[in-house]
Motif scaffolding. Structure first.
Motif, PDB file in Angstrom:
ATOM      1  N   ILE A  10       0.841  -1.438   0.142  1.00  0.00           N
ATOM      2  CA  ILE A  10       0.024  -0.167  -0.110  1.00  0.00           C
ATOM      3  C   ILE A  10       0.770   1.280   0.124  1.00  0.00           C
ATOM      4  O   ILE A  10       1.573   1.191   1.217  1.00  0.00           O
ATOM      5  N   THR A  11       0.486   1.985  -1.616  1.00  0.00           N
ATOM      6  CA  THR A  11       1.843   3.395  -1.341  1.00  0.00           C
ATOM      7  C   THR A  11       0.828   4.382  -0.443  1.00  0.00           C
ATOM      8  O   THR A  11      -0.041   3.985  -0.221  1.00  0.00           O
ATOM      9  N   ASP A  12       1.998   5.299  -0.104  1.00  0.00           N
ATOM     10  CA  ASP A  12       1.874   6.029   0.754  1.00  0.00           C
ATOM     11  C   ASP A  12       0.672   6.371   1.662  1.00  0.00           C
ATOM     12  O   ASP A  12      -0.815   6.425   2.480  1.00  0.00           O
ATOM     13  N   SER A  13       1.246   5.064   2.808  1.00  0.00           N
ATOM     14  CA  SER A  13       0.075   4.066   3.622  1.00  0.00           C
ATOM     15  C   SER A  13       0.574   4.752   5.093  1.00  0.00           C
ATOM     16  O   SER A  13       0.520   4.572   6.084  1.00  0.00           O
ATOM     17  N   SER A  14       1.258   6.049   5.137  1.00  0.00           N
ATOM     18  CA  SER A  14       1.735   6.896   6.026  1.00  0.00           C
ATOM     19  C   SER A  14       0.589   7.770   6.773  1.00  0.00           C
ATOM     20  O   SER A  14       0.431   7.720   8.405  1.00  0.00           O
ATOM     21  N   ARG A  15      -0.800   7.639   6.617  1.00  0.00           N
ATOM     22  CA  ARG A  15      -1.455   8.765   6.991  1.00  0.00           C
ATOM     23  C   ARG A  15      -2.616   8.752   6.194  1.00  0.00           C
ATOM     24  O   ARG A  15      -2.601   7.903   4.947  1.00  0.00           O
ATOM     25  N   GLY A  16      -4.020   8.883   6.457  1.00  0.00           N
ATOM     26  CA  GLY A  16      -5.268   8.863   6.172  1.00  0.00           C
ATOM     27  C   GLY A  16      -5.602   7.777   5.598  1.00  0.00           C
ATOM     28  O   GLY A  16      -5.534   6.759   6.525  1.00  0.00           O
ATOM     29  N   ILE A  17      -5.830   7.739   3.936  1.00  0.00           N
ATOM     30  CA  ILE A  17      -7.223   7.104   3.206  1.00  0.00           C
ATOM     31  C   ILE A  17      -5.727   5.740   3.185  1.00  0.00           C
ATOM     32  O   ILE A  17      -6.059   4.488   3.332  1.00  0.00           O
ATOM     33  N   GLY A  18      -4.059   5.830   2.803  1.00  0.00           N
ATOM     34  CA  GLY A  18      -3.703   4.930   2.625  1.00  0.00           C
ATOM     35  C   GLY A  18      -3.399   4.139   4.421  1.00  0.00           C
ATOM     36  O   GLY A  18      -3.246   2.703   4.849  1.00  0.00           O
ATOM     37  N   ALA A  19      -3.098   5.345   5.234  1.00  0.00           N
ATOM     38  CA  ALA A  19      -3.410   3.967   6.405  1.00  0.00           C
ATOM     39  C   ALA A  19      -4.261   3.546   7.299  1.00  0.00           C
ATOM     40  O   ALA A  19      -4.010   2.281   7.483  1.00  0.00           O
ATOM     41  N   GLU A  20      -5.313   3.843   6.761  1.00  0.00           N
ATOM     42  CA  GLU A  20      -6.933   3.122   7.179  1.00  0.00           C
ATOM     43  C   GLU A  20      -6.798   2.093   6.448  1.00  0.00           C
ATOM     44  O   GLU A  20      -6.970   0.844   6.752  1.00  0.00           O
ATOM     45  N   THR A  21      -6.375   2.041   4.897  1.00  0.00           N
ATOM     46  CA  THR A  21      -6.995   0.803   4.367  1.00  0.00           C
ATOM     47  C   THR A  21      -5.715  -0.281   4.550  1.00  0.00           C
ATOM     48  O   THR A  21      -6.180  -1.581   4.597  1.00  0.00           O
ATOM     49  N   ALA A  22      -4.665   0.261   4.950  1.00  0.00           N
ATOM     50  CA  ALA A  22      -3.652  -1.123   5.536  1.00  0.00           C
ATOM     51  C   ALA A  22      -3.794  -1.236   6.972  1.00  0.00           C
ATOM     52  O   ALA A  22      -4.062  -2.180   6.967  1.00  0.00           O
ATOM     53  N   ILE A  23      -4.400  -0.697   7.855  1.00  0.00           N
ATOM     54  CA  ILE A  23      -4.708  -1.272   8.873  1.00  0.00           C
ATOM     55  C   ILE A  23      -5.945  -2.090   9.020  1.00  0.00           C
ATOM     56  O   ILE A  23      -6.195  -3.028   9.175  1.00  0.00           O
ATOM     57  N   ALA A  25      -6.943  -4.082   6.071  1.00  0.00           N
ATOM     58  CA  ALA A  25      -6.708  -4.637   4.722  1.00  0.00           C
ATOM     59  C   ALA A  25      -5.677  -5.638   6.315  1.00  0.00           C
ATOM     60  O   ALA A  25      -6.209  -7.514   5.900  1.00  0.00           O
ATOM     61  N   ALA A  26      -4.930  -5.122   7.108  1.00  0.00           N
ATOM     62  CA  ALA A  26      -4.146  -6.106   8.130  1.00  0.00           C
ATOM     63  C   ALA A  26      -5.349  -7.072   9.294  1.00  0.00           C
ATOM     64  O   ALA A  26      -5.279  -8.423   9.774  1.00  0.00           O
ATOM     65  N   GLU A  27      -5.927  -6.643   9.399  1.00  0.00           N
ATOM     66  CA  GLU A  27      -7.543  -7.102   9.796  1.00  0.00           C
ATOM     67  C   GLU A  27      -8.300  -8.503   9.408  1.00  0.00           C
ATOM     68  O   GLU A  27      -8.761  -9.105  10.054  1.00  0.00           O
ATOM     69  N   ARG A  28      -7.817  -8.474   8.341  1.00  0.00           N
ATOM     70  CA  ARG A  28      -8.836  -9.273   7.571  1.00  0.00           C
ATOM     71  C   ARG A  28      -7.163 -10.503   6.316  1.00  0.00           C
ATOM     72  O   ARG A  28      -8.109 -10.979   6.120  1.00  0.00           O
ATOM     73  N   GLY A  29      -6.619 -10.017   7.070  1.00  0.00           N
ATOM     74  CA  GLY A  29      -5.699 -11.405   7.263  1.00  0.00           C
ATOM     75  C   GLY A  29      -4.592 -10.982   6.054  1.00  0.00           C
ATOM     76  O   GLY A  29      -3.564 -12.015   6.289  1.00  0.00           O
ATOM     77  N   TYR A  30      -4.316 -10.034   5.995  1.00  0.00           N
ATOM     78  CA  TYR A  30      -3.013 -10.142   4.522  1.00  0.00           C
ATOM     79  C   TYR A  30      -1.903  -9.568   5.832  1.00  0.00           C
ATOM     80  O   TYR A  30      -2.283  -8.316   6.740  1.00  0.00           O
ATOM     81  N   TRP A  31      -0.846  -9.723   5.164  1.00  0.00           N
ATOM     82  CA  TRP A  31       0.507  -8.795   5.778  1.00  0.00           C
ATOM     83  C   TRP A  31       0.752  -7.278   4.533  1.00  0.00           C
ATOM     84  O   TRP A  31       0.714  -7.311   3.656  1.00  0.00           O
ATOM     85  N   ILE A  32       1.425  -6.545   5.036  1.00  0.00           N
ATOM     86  CA  ILE A  32       1.246  -4.948   5.103  1.00  0.00           C
ATOM     87  C   ILE A  32       2.761  -5.204   4.815  1.00  0.00           C
ATOM     88  O   ILE A  32       3.386  -4.727   5.673  1.00  0.00           O
ATOM     89  N   ALA A  33       2.637  -4.589   3.654  1.00  0.00           N
ATOM     90  CA  ALA A  33       4.376  -3.336   2.997  1.00  0.00           C
ATOM     91  C   ALA A  33       3.850  -2.330   2.962  1.00  0.00           C
ATOM     92  O   ALA A  33       2.771  -2.227   1.819  1.00  0.00           O
ATOM     93  N   LEU A  34       4.169  -1.699   4.108  1.00  0.00           N
ATOM     94  CA  LEU A  34       3.603  -0.362   3.908  1.00  0.00           C
ATOM     95  C   LEU A  34       4.989   0.734   3.885  1.00  0.00           C
ATOM     96  O   LEU A  34       5.402   1.523   4.091  1.00  0.00           O
ATOM     97  N   ASN A  35       4.249   1.728   2.397  1.00  0.00           N
ATOM     98  CA  ASN A  35       4.939   2.436   1.225  1.00  0.00           C
ATOM     99  C   ASN A  35       4.737   3.420   2.396  1.00  0.00           C
ATOM    100  O   ASN A  35       3.694   3.890   2.278  1.00  0.00           O
ATOM    101  N   TYR A  36       5.852   4.234   2.116  1.00  0.00           N
ATOM    102  CA  TYR A  36       6.194   6.074   2.035  1.00  0.00           C
ATOM    103  C   TYR A  36       7.308   6.574   1.705  1.00  0.00           C
ATOM    104  O   TYR A  36       8.090   5.687   1.643  1.00  0.00           O
ATOM    105  N   SER A  37       7.209   8.348   1.178  1.00  0.00           N
ATOM    106  CA  SER A  37       7.978   8.372   1.024  1.00  0.00           C
ATOM    107  C   SER A  37       8.993   8.770   2.838  1.00  0.00           C
ATOM    108  O   SER A  37      10.250   9.437   2.494  1.00  0.00           O
ATOM    109  N   SER A  38       8.257  10.124   3.086  1.00  0.00           N
ATOM    110  CA  SER A  38       9.012  11.004   4.158  1.00  0.00           C
ATOM    111  C   SER A  38       8.137  10.902   5.546  1.00  0.00           C
ATOM    112  O   SER A  38       9.224  11.210   6.201  1.00  0.00           O
ATOM    113  N   ASP A  39       7.541  10.741   5.719  1.00  0.00           N
ATOM    114  CA  ASP A  39       6.299  10.936   7.480  1.00  0.00           C
ATOM    115  C   ASP A  39       6.371   9.391   8.304  1.00  0.00           C
ATOM    116  O   ASP A  39       6.337   8.152   7.971  1.00  0.00           O
ATOM    117  N   ASP A  40       7.861   9.436   9.032  1.00  0.00           N
ATOM    118  CA  ASP A  40       8.596   8.246   9.215  1.00  0.00           C
ATOM    119  C   ASP A  40       7.270   8.032  11.066  1.00  0.00           C
ATOM    120  O   ASP A  40       7.425   7.494  11.038  1.00  0.00           O
TER     121      ASP A  40
END
Length: 85
Positions: A10-23, A25-40
């Motif tokens: 999931i790209t741009d997943s450090s905030r907003g829609i990307g973060a919510e999508t990652a969370i 998807a993880a609840e549904r059993g997916y392993w998440i590769a959490l991609n972000y550019s600069s928001d450590d």
């Protein structure tokens, strides 16, 4: 024989829609590769939220606007990070 894990990048997943999508998807059993550019901090927070709920997650920083960074993301960063899970 066990099933292979479902891995979701999931790209741009450090905030907003990307973060919510990652969370979610993880609840549904997916392993998440959490991609972000600069928001450590945002990536770390999303990563912690997923781990606290029992999810598998690896933060993989890369600026996807840079084609070389995307190549590195897939060639090294993502595979190394996911192998740790």
């Amino acid at each position: 024989m066990s099933a292979l894990p479902r891995i979701l990048l999931i790209t741009d997943s450090s905030r907003g829609i990307g973060a919510e999508t990652a969370i979610r998807a993880a609840e549904r059993g997916y392993w998440i590769a959490l991609n972000y550019s600069s928001d450590d901090d945002g990536a770390r927070k999303t990563e912690e939220t997923i781990r606290e709920s029992g999810g598998k997650v690896a933060a993989v920083p890369a600026d996807i606007a840079d084609p070389r960074a995307v190549t590195r993301l897939f060639a090294t960063g993502m595979s190394r990070s996911l192998l740790k899970l």
